[in-house]
Scaffold this active site. Structure first.
Site, PDB file in Angstrom:
ATOM      1  NE  ARG A  96      -1.606  -5.129  -8.148  1.00 42.41           N
ATOM      2  CZ  ARG A  96      -1.106  -4.250  -7.280  1.00 42.41           C
ATOM      3  NH1 ARG A  96      -1.373  -2.963  -7.385  1.00 42.41           N
ATOM      4  NH2 ARG A  96      -0.302  -4.628  -6.307  1.00 42.41           N
ATOM      5  CG  PHE A 135      -2.944   8.976  -5.789  1.00 45.87           C
ATOM      6  CD1 PHE A 135      -4.204   9.478  -6.073  1.00 45.87           C
ATOM      7  CD2 PHE A 135      -2.648   8.617  -4.480  1.00 45.87           C
ATOM      8  CE1 PHE A 135      -5.160   9.618  -5.072  1.00 45.87           C
ATOM      9  CE2 PHE A 135      -3.596   8.754  -3.470  1.00 45.87           C
ATOM     10  CZ  PHE A 135      -4.851   9.253  -3.770  1.00 45.87           C
ATOM     11  N   GLY A 136      -0.004  11.510  -5.620  1.00 46.77           N
ATOM     12  CA  GLY A 136       0.940  11.915  -4.589  1.00 46.77           C
ATOM     13  C   GLY A 136       0.270  12.197  -3.259  1.00 46.77           C
ATOM     14  CG  LEU A 137      -1.887  10.432   0.680  1.00 44.42           C
ATOM     15  CD1 LEU A 137      -2.685  11.712   0.859  1.00 44.42           C
ATOM     16  CD2 LEU A 137      -2.797   9.208   0.926  1.00 44.42           C
ATOM     17  N   PRO A 140       7.835  12.367   2.941  1.00 42.17           N
ATOM     18  CG  PRO A 140       9.762  13.501   2.251  1.00 42.17           C
ATOM     19  CD  PRO A 140       8.273  13.506   2.111  1.00 42.17           C
ATOM     20  CB  ILE A 169       4.987   9.336  -6.155  1.00 46.49           C
ATOM     21  CG1 ILE A 169       4.915  10.168  -4.865  1.00 46.49           C
ATOM     22  CG2 ILE A 169       3.734   9.505  -7.012  1.00 46.49           C
ATOM     23  CD1 ILE A 169       3.868   9.709  -3.859  1.00 46.49           C
ATOM     24  NE  ARG A 274      16.797 -30.694  -7.459  1.00 50.93           N
ATOM     25  CZ  ARG A 274      18.051 -30.542  -7.839  1.00 50.93           C
ATOM     26  NH1 ARG A 274      18.359 -30.444  -9.126  1.00 50.93           N
ATOM     27  NH2 ARG A 274      19.004 -30.481  -6.948  1.00 50.93           N
ATOM     28  CD  GLU A 369      -2.778   1.626  -2.876  1.00 48.91           C
ATOM     29  OE1 GLU A 369      -3.768   2.119  -2.296  1.00 48.91           O
ATOM     30  OE2 GLU A 369      -2.345   2.031  -3.962  1.00 48.91           O
TER      31      GLU A 369
HETATM   32  P1  FAD Z   1       5.268   4.547   8.319  1.00 50.00           P
HETATM   33  O1  FAD Z   1       3.883   5.102   8.288  1.00 50.00           O
HETATM   34  O2  FAD Z   1       6.356   5.369   8.873  1.00 50.00           O
HETATM   35  O3  FAD Z   1       5.197   3.172   9.117  1.00 50.00           O
HETATM   36  C1  FAD Z   1       6.367   2.476   9.567  1.00 50.00           C
HETATM   37  C2  FAD Z   1       5.894   1.300  10.424  1.00 50.00           C
HETATM   38  O4  FAD Z   1       5.158   1.790  11.570  1.00 50.00           O
HETATM   39  C3  FAD Z   1       4.936   0.381   9.672  1.00 50.00           C
HETATM   40  O5  FAD Z   1       5.135  -0.957  10.057  1.00 50.00           O
HETATM   41  C4  FAD Z   1       3.582   0.852  10.149  1.00 50.00           C
HETATM   42  O6  FAD Z   1       2.563  -0.111  10.024  1.00 50.00           O
HETATM   43  C5  FAD Z   1       3.883   1.187  11.599  1.00 50.00           C
HETATM   44  N1  FAD Z   1       2.878   2.086  12.162  1.00 50.00           N
HETATM   45  C6  FAD Z   1       2.622   3.372  11.816  1.00 50.00           C
HETATM   46  N2  FAD Z   1       1.618   3.865  12.546  1.00 50.00           N
HETATM   47  C7  FAD Z   1       1.208   2.854  13.367  1.00 50.00           C
HETATM   48  C8  FAD Z   1       0.182   2.705  14.342  1.00 50.00           C
HETATM   49  N3  FAD Z   1      -0.676   3.699  14.633  1.00 50.00           N
HETATM   50  N4  FAD Z   1       0.059   1.515  14.960  1.00 50.00           N
HETATM   51  C9  FAD Z   1       0.883   0.490  14.671  1.00 50.00           C
HETATM   52  N5  FAD Z   1       1.868   0.552  13.758  1.00 50.00           N
HETATM   53  C10 FAD Z   1       2.014   1.720  13.113  1.00 50.00           C
HETATM   54  N6  FAD Z   1       2.357   6.504  -1.754  1.00 50.00           N
HETATM   55  C11 FAD Z   1       1.616   7.351  -2.551  1.00 50.00           C
HETATM   56  O7  FAD Z   1       1.061   8.339  -2.058  1.00 50.00           O
HETATM   57  N7  FAD Z   1       1.500   7.122  -3.889  1.00 50.00           N
HETATM   58  C12 FAD Z   1       2.112   6.062  -4.494  1.00 50.00           C
HETATM   59  O8  FAD Z   1       1.973   5.884  -5.710  1.00 50.00           O
HETATM   60  C13 FAD Z   1       2.903   5.163  -3.693  1.00 50.00           C
HETATM   61  N8  FAD Z   1       3.591   4.137  -4.279  1.00 50.00           N
HETATM   62  C14 FAD Z   1       4.457   3.379  -3.499  1.00 50.00           C
HETATM   63  C15 FAD Z   1       5.290   2.433  -4.117  1.00 50.00           C
HETATM   64  C16 FAD Z   1       6.191   1.691  -3.366  1.00 50.00           C
HETATM   65  C17 FAD Z   1       7.111   0.724  -4.037  1.00 50.00           C
HETATM   66  C18 FAD Z   1       6.220   1.854  -1.953  1.00 50.00           C
HETATM   67  C19 FAD Z   1       7.164   1.032  -1.114  1.00 50.00           C
HETATM   68  C20 FAD Z   1       5.415   2.787  -1.341  1.00 50.00           C
HETATM   69  C21 FAD Z   1       4.525   3.563  -2.092  1.00 50.00           C
HETATM   70  N9  FAD Z   1       3.754   4.578  -1.508  1.00 50.00           N
HETATM   71  C22 FAD Z   1       2.992   5.431  -2.298  1.00 50.00           C
HETATM   72  C23 FAD Z   1       3.903   4.878  -0.096  1.00 50.00           C
HETATM   73  C24 FAD Z   1       3.157   3.941   0.850  1.00 50.00           C
HETATM   74  O9  FAD Z   1       1.775   4.127   0.726  1.00 50.00           O
HETATM   75  C25 FAD Z   1       3.689   4.178   2.265  1.00 50.00           C
HETATM   76  O10 FAD Z   1       4.992   3.642   2.294  1.00 50.00           O
HETATM   77  C26 FAD Z   1       2.819   3.547   3.344  1.00 50.00           C
HETATM   78  O11 FAD Z   1       1.628   4.258   3.496  1.00 50.00           O
HETATM   79  C27 FAD Z   1       3.536   3.498   4.707  1.00 50.00           C
HETATM   80  O12 FAD Z   1       4.104   4.726   5.024  1.00 50.00           O
HETATM   81  P2  FAD Z   1       5.645   4.799   5.513  1.00 50.00           P
HETATM   82  O13 FAD Z   1       6.470   4.046   4.551  1.00 50.00           O
HETATM   83  O14 FAD Z   1       5.953   6.223   5.743  1.00 50.00           O
HETATM   84  O15 FAD Z   1       5.679   4.002   6.870  1.00 50.00           O
END
Ligand code: FAD
Length: 390
Positions: A96, A135-137, A140, A169, A274, A369
């Site tokens: 999906r 889609f790169g948003l 690190p 991504i 089972r 997302e």
């Molecule tokens: P962080 O933002 O660092 O958050 C860490 C924790 O802190 C989380 O629990 C968060 O909810 C919490 N937190 C942060 N700010 C606050 C706040 N203000 N209040 C309370 N809690 C907070 N990204 C893309 O751009 N394109 C993609 O195609 C894509 N694919 C992905 C595929 C996979 C398998 C995964 C795991 C991620 C993917 N992502 C992608 C990235 C994803 O969108 C991010 O991981 C997500 O937005 C969270 O960012 P982070 O991991 O940096 O966590």
């Protein structure tokens, strides 16, 4: 009156019209033939061999950008698109994700914000699965707070030069085109980046314990030189990427219920077969309570997804409502999978059954997302009028 359907006691299917059922049936049949026999192996290996062939088959099925109009896209309704997501995710969240990122993120971005040249060049090939998009948003150091992104696009004569890194991504290493969001002197802008451009690379991210049947990559942009026309012409700021995320989140509202349905049905079958203490474990009250609660949450989640889909088809869906759906349905789906896992006992941890795979996959879906916490804050703001994000 006919006997109760044990798979669907609430008769949720009766809420769907003929065309909607036909879409769900055709995607389910495709998945039964082309995905289900192989996906546990893909998950175990951490790769999808023949991912390009799979993309073409998904293109032939008509699900890539299926809710978009023109340019080879099927122009289907939001509910039909949602049902396709549900059926795909009943097979695996990774499959999906491939379809969501292609259709709702990369293709939607080009369709909504691209120039006519961008649309003509990429959308027909992407709808056919001949070209894969990403889609790169995320970066690190910029996840939930994309405004803090560091990737930068600078003007050099008529050209743009992009430098930076994107992280996590989906489809990155197999993509032909990347939609990349970058800071400019004029705010955040989107760029259409052919992945064979010099300075672009997309190393695979390994060692994932979730969404293993999905390609996840880093994007490295090292002096990537693009023509001036590579930028989306109109949109500035986070409105661009957030509009795309809203589309993809809508698909997740439905998709999560697919993983939940698969886990629930697996648990139902298992509990009936089972035997312990001389009777099927389905005959124990504790097991029945689990199954009843799982079905209740599945049915409620399905109804919510359908409500949001009807609003979307009427052009009235708000982003807060999408947040509400994503928050509820992913959270409940993961709970359903975890409960199903307990019903399967030790077999619940085996890839012989889909349950632990779905549960592990949904850990990613809970985070990407927009994390569960960020969507909670969106709903909190809708209820109080107070933003608590910073
Ligand atoms: P962080 O933002 O660092 O958050 C860490 C924790 O802190 C989380 O629990 C968060 O909810 C919490 N937190 C942060 N700010 C606050 C706040 N203000 N209040 C309370 N809690 C907070 N990204 C893309 O751009 N394109 C993609 O195609 C894509 N694919 C992905 C595929 C996979 C398998 C995964 C795991 C991620 C993917 N992502 C992608 C990235 C994803 O969108 C991010 O991981 C997500 O937005 C969270 O960012 P982070 O991991 O940096 O966590």
């Amino acid at each position: 009156m006919s006997a109760v359907d044990r798979r669907d006691p609430a008769d949720l299917t009766s809420l769907l019209d003929h065309e909607e059922r036909a879409v769900a049936d055709s995607v389910r049949k495709f998945c039964a033939d082309a995905v289900d026999p192989y996906v546990a192996d893909w998950f175990e290996r951490g790769e999808i061999p023949g991912v390009r062939d799979l993309a073409r088959e998904l293109g032939s099925l008509g699900v890539l950008g299926m809710h978009l109009e023109g340019y080879g896209c099927a122009g289907m309704s939001a509910v039909q698109y949602g049902l396709a997501c549900l059926e795909l995710e009943a097979s695996d969240s990774g499959i999906r994700s491939l379809v969501s990122v292609q259709g709702s993120l990369a293709m939607y971005a080009i369709h909504r914000w691209g120039s006519e040249e961008h649309r003509q060049e990429w959308l027909p090939r992407m709808a056919a699965g001949e070209a894969i998009g990403c889609f790169g948003l995320t970066e690190p150091d910029a996840g939930s707070d994309p405004a803090s992104m560091r990737t930068r696009a600078c003007r050099d004569g008529d050209d743009w030069v992009l430098d930076g890194r994107k992280m996590w991504i989906t489809n990155g290493s197999v993509a032909d085109v990347a939609v990349v969001w970058a800071q400019t002197d004029d705010g955040v802008r989107g760029f259409v980046v052919p992945t064979d451009t010099a300075g672009f690379s997309a190393p695979l991210i390994k060692h994932k314990m979730s969404l293993r049947a999905s390609v996840t990559s880093e994007l490295v942009l090292d002096g990537v030189r693009l023509p001036g026309a590579a930028a989306f012409p109109e949109v500035r700021g986070l409105k661009g990427p957030l509009s795309c995320l809203n589309e993809a989140r809508y698909g997740i509202v439905w998709g999560a219920m697919g993983a939940a349905r698969s886990a629930l049905q697996t648990a139902q079958t298992y509990a009936g077969e089972r035997t312990q203490f001389g009777r099927p474990i389905a005959g124990f009250q504790l097991t029945q309570q689990k199954l009843a609660d799982m079905y209740l949450e599945y049915a409620k989640g399905f109804l919510l997804a359908l409500h949001l889909g009807r609003l979307k088809d009427a052009g009235e869906l708000r982003s807060e409502q999408v947040s509400l759906g994503k928050l509820n349905n992913v959270r409940e789906a993961i709970e359903i999978c975890r409960t199903a896992r307990t019903i399967l006992g030790a077999n619940g941890i085996s890839l012989e059954f889909p349950v632990i795979r779905h549960a592990n996959n949904l850990e990613s879906v809970l985070t990407y997302e927009g994390t569960v916490e960020m969507h909670t804050l969106v709903v909190g703001q809708a209820l109080t009028g107070i933003a608590a994000f910073r």
